[in-house]
Design a protein around this motif. Structure first.
Motif, PDB file in Angstrom:
ATOM      1  N   ILE A   6      -6.476  11.978   4.499  1.00  0.00           N
ATOM      2  CA  ILE A   6      -6.401  11.179   3.395  1.00  0.00           C
ATOM      3  C   ILE A   6      -5.101  10.158   3.767  1.00  0.00           C
ATOM      4  O   ILE A   6      -4.009  10.746   4.073  1.00  0.00           O
ATOM      5  CB  ILE A   6      -6.361  12.021   1.916  1.00  0.00           C
ATOM      6  N   THR A   9      -1.225   6.314   1.319  1.00  0.00           N
ATOM      7  CA  THR A   9      -1.108   5.515   0.228  1.00  0.00           C
ATOM      8  C   THR A   9      -2.453   5.604  -0.542  1.00  0.00           C
ATOM      9  O   THR A   9      -1.984   5.240  -1.901  1.00  0.00           O
ATOM     10  CB  THR A   9      -1.668   3.934   1.033  1.00  0.00           C
ATOM     11  N   GLN A  10      -3.488   6.335  -0.384  1.00  0.00           N
ATOM     12  CA  GLN A  10      -4.267   6.874  -1.564  1.00  0.00           C
ATOM     13  C   GLN A  10      -3.826   7.699  -2.275  1.00  0.00           C
ATOM     14  O   GLN A  10      -3.803   8.063  -3.322  1.00  0.00           O
ATOM     15  CB  GLN A  10      -5.523   7.209  -0.471  1.00  0.00           C
ATOM     16  N   ALA A  13      -1.234   6.390  -4.761  1.00  0.00           N
ATOM     17  CA  ALA A  13      -1.936   5.640  -5.646  1.00  0.00           C
ATOM     18  C   ALA A  13      -2.670   6.591  -6.748  1.00  0.00           C
ATOM     19  O   ALA A  13      -2.649   6.179  -7.917  1.00  0.00           O
ATOM     20  CB  ALA A  13      -3.066   4.832  -4.915  1.00  0.00           C
ATOM     21  N   ASP A  14      -3.001   7.822  -6.214  1.00  0.00           N
ATOM     22  CA  ASP A  14      -3.578   8.455  -7.317  1.00  0.00           C
ATOM     23  C   ASP A  14      -2.303   8.843  -8.181  1.00  0.00           C
ATOM     24  O   ASP A  14      -2.580   8.908  -9.495  1.00  0.00           O
ATOM     25  CB  ASP A  14      -4.142   9.868  -6.486  1.00  0.00           C
ATOM     26  N   TRP A  56      -0.090  15.847  -3.458  1.00  0.00           N
ATOM     27  CA  TRP A  56       0.065  15.158  -4.718  1.00  0.00           C
ATOM     28  C   TRP A  56       1.431  15.483  -5.301  1.00  0.00           C
ATOM     29  O   TRP A  56       2.118  14.758  -6.026  1.00  0.00           O
ATOM     30  CB  TRP A  56      -1.178  15.284  -5.378  1.00  0.00           C
ATOM     31  N   GLN A 143     -11.659  11.702  -2.828  1.00  0.00           N
ATOM     32  CA  GLN A 143     -11.032  12.188  -1.836  1.00  0.00           C
ATOM     33  C   GLN A 143     -10.321  13.439  -2.031  1.00  0.00           C
ATOM     34  O   GLN A 143     -10.252  14.350  -1.012  1.00  0.00           O
ATOM     35  CB  GLN A 143     -10.121  11.233  -0.861  1.00  0.00           C
TER      36      GLN A 143
END
Length: 281
Positions: A6, A9-10, A13-14, A56, A143
């Motif tokens: 993943i 950047t994703q 953003a999450d 995360w 994702q």
């Protein structure tokens, strides 16, 4: 850690969406703590679980407490016992308090998916069947959820409508026939990682085999029909079971000899794992 696959950047953003939702213009409660105060916190899991969510959590701490130090104890995909420490973090007390809920929200949700997936995967051990997820995910977190499935030992079906073709009942109806739909899909083959056809009856399976379909999804077929489908296919195509699969019957479906079993419950019927953050002396 598991293969993430993943873009960072994703993940950022999450986390940013989550922080905007939770913190907004500022954490009023954390304001009661002196700005210079430092703290060490330990996050434990109160139950047996498969851990998922480290990227995360780290992204949350990078955005809110970039100077904090994190020591991770149980990697993503690892199993923990009740009361086990998952990670420790040391940094500014205000920042850790603000980050707490967002860190735990990602950790509890994704670990819940990984834990549930592992239960399904354990049920089919010793068979050739692989357990797959579906697209029945929370918008914006697909994702992350599919990563959690991999952490639990499962496999991903297509990521979205853009990477593979699944010809369903409505596609066949709109295209005019199964052969017409399949021929149209073959024209897209260079763009698709696979072409799969969904069938609801053994007659439809026979039609699919006759035109050279190599991936078939058996939709909501009873166990007896699935056994007959495996015999009919005779190895000429990959067979996937979907619909009505649960912990009570997945083993029986796996033992028919199908290759894949997709389970929407992995990502849509999720019970969060139980985590807690405590400041330590």
């Amino acid at each position: 850690m598991m293969d993430l696959d993943i873009p960072p950047t994703q993940i950022d953003a999450d986390v940013q969406r989550a922080l905007t939702e939770d913190v907004g213009a500022g954490d009023l409660s954390a304001g009661i703590v002196p700005g210079e105060r430092r703290a060490r916190a330990v996050v434990i899991c109160r139950q047996a679980a498969v851990i998922c969510g480290e990227p995360w959590v780290r992204a949350t701490l990078r955005q809110l407490a970039p100077a904090a130090t994190v020591t991770w104890r149980v990697p993503d995909g690892g199993r923990c016992e009740p009361g086990q420490a998952i990670f420790e973090v040391e940094g500014g007390a205000r920042e850790l308090l603000t980050a707490e809920r967002t860190c735990l929200n990602f950790l509890q949700f994704l670990s819940g998916i990984a834990t549930r997936t592992a239960v399904f995967v354990d049920r089919v051990q010793g068979t050739a069947a692989r357990v797959l997820d579906t697209r029945k995910t929370i918008p914006g977190l697909r994702q992350a959820q599919k990563y959690a499935v991999r952490c639990g030992g499962g496999h991903n079906h297509r990521m979205g409508l853009f990477d593979a073709v699944l010809i369903k009942e409505n596609h066949i109806h709109a295209a005019g026939s199964l052969p017409a739909a399949f021929r149209a899909a073959q024209a897209l083959a260079p763009q698709a990682s696979f072409i799969q056809v969904e069938v609801e009856t053994l007659a439809q399976l026979e039609e699919a085999l006759a035109i050279g379909v190599t991936m078939v999804l058996l939709d909501n077929m009873p166990l007896a029909s699935v056994r007959r489908a495996v015999a009919m296919a005779g190895g000429r195509c990959s067979l996937e079971v979907s619909g009505g699969v649960n912990l009570e019957n997945i083993r029986a479906y796996a033992e028919t000899g199908v290759d894949r079993i997709s389970v929407g419950a992995l990502v849509k019927d999720v019970t969060a794992a139980d985590f807690s953050m405590r400041f330590a002396a």
